[in-house]
Design an enzyme around this catalytic site. Structure first.
Site, PDB file in Angstrom:
ATOM      1  N   HIS A   3       0.819  -1.204  -0.050  1.00  0.00           N
ATOM      2  CA  HIS A   3      -0.060   0.273   0.018  1.00  0.00           C
ATOM      3  C   HIS A   3       0.835   1.239   0.008  1.00  0.00           C
ATOM      4  O   HIS A   3       0.696   2.226  -0.779  1.00  0.00           O
ATOM      5  CB  HIS A   3      -0.743   0.119   1.549  1.00  0.00           C
TER       6      HIS A   3
ATOM      7  N   LYS B  71     -18.269  -6.105   6.809  1.00  0.00           N
ATOM      8  CA  LYS B  71     -16.986  -6.731   7.010  1.00  0.00           C
ATOM      9  C   LYS B  71     -16.524  -6.790   8.598  1.00  0.00           C
ATOM     10  O   LYS B  71     -16.849  -5.850   9.363  1.00  0.00           O
ATOM     11  CB  LYS B  71     -15.911  -6.259   6.007  1.00  0.00           C
TER      12      LYS B  71
ATOM     13  N   ARG C  75      -2.090  -5.556  -8.417  1.00  0.00           N
ATOM     14  CA  ARG C  75      -1.133  -6.598  -8.237  1.00  0.00           C
ATOM     15  C   ARG C  75      -0.963  -7.701  -9.500  1.00  0.00           C
ATOM     16  O   ARG C  75       0.032  -7.674 -10.122  1.00  0.00           O
ATOM     17  CB  ARG C  75      -1.239  -7.401  -6.847  1.00  0.00           C
TER      18      ARG C  75
ATOM     19  N   SER D 264      -2.650  -7.818   2.687  1.00  0.00           N
ATOM     20  CA  SER D 264      -2.957  -7.631   4.220  1.00  0.00           C
ATOM     21  C   SER D 264      -3.377  -8.964   4.707  1.00  0.00           C
ATOM     22  O   SER D 264      -3.204  -9.748   5.836  1.00  0.00           O
ATOM     23  CB  SER D 264      -4.172  -6.868   4.615  1.00  0.00           C
TER      24      SER D 264
END
Ligand code: PNS
Length: 170
Positions: A17, A41, A90, A128
């Site tokens: 990040h 979440k 990514r 993460s």
């Protein structure tokens, strides 16, 4: 003044990040890093904790600030006066989700651009979630998350199960 919003869950912030944030600051006058509060979440860290870790991690970068938002990203970005949303990509696995988000955001606010920066090779596998797994099993997180983040993760995640044969924790 060109302003961009760099959104995410940041649960917690990683060097992946931070690389995207730092590179975004080279393209815009100011970058607002924004933690999305998603009631659907259950994050590992509270919004306040995530914000604290983010603020510590970006302290050395001059034209960046951090905050959180609830609701739609494009509405938050517009209210900040941003012209763009910056996201990292990514691998091709990110593409479909990001493509969908970018098109939905374009539909909601056609004037808002989404800018994608390709993750550096060394961070292309980093997330993460992967770091959380690593910490759970006492793996080495050096070079993946800032030391202060690793310190906060350990007490919350360590299972004590470090036996590679997978025996129960003693
Ligand atoms: O780090 P993440 O989990 O990939 O970040 C995803 C995030 C926070 C950028 C995305 O979930 C988001 O934009 N949430 C806010 C709600 C929203 O605007 N969704 C898109 C239109 S439906």
């Amino acid at each position: 003044m060109r302003l961009a919003v760099c959104p995410g869950s940041f649960d917690p912030v990683t060097y992946g990040h931070l690389d995207i944030i730092e590179r975004a600051t080279g393209l815009f006058d100011h970058v607002v890093v924004a933690i999305a509060v998603n009631p659907a979440k259950t994050p590992l860290f509270s919004t306040e904790e995530r914000l604290e870790m983010l603020r510590e991690s970006i302290a050395g970068i001059p034209n960046v600030s951090a905050t959180f938002f609830e609701g739609l990203l494009v509405e938050f970005a517009a209210a900040q006066g941003a012209t763009a949303i910056v996201k990292g990509l990514r691998a091709t696995t990110d593409f479909e989700y990001e493509f969908q988000m970018a098109l939905m955001n374009k539909r909601l606010r056609p004037e808002m651009e989404t800018v994608f920066l390709m993750a550096r090779n060394e961070f292309s596998y980093l997330s993460s979630s992967v770091v959380k797994d690593l910490v759970r099993f006492n793996g080495n997180t050096a070079g993946l998350v800032p030391p202060g983040v690793a310190e906060r993760m350990r007490p919350r995640l360590l299972t004590g199960q470090t036996d590679p044969r997978g025996g129960p924790a003693r």
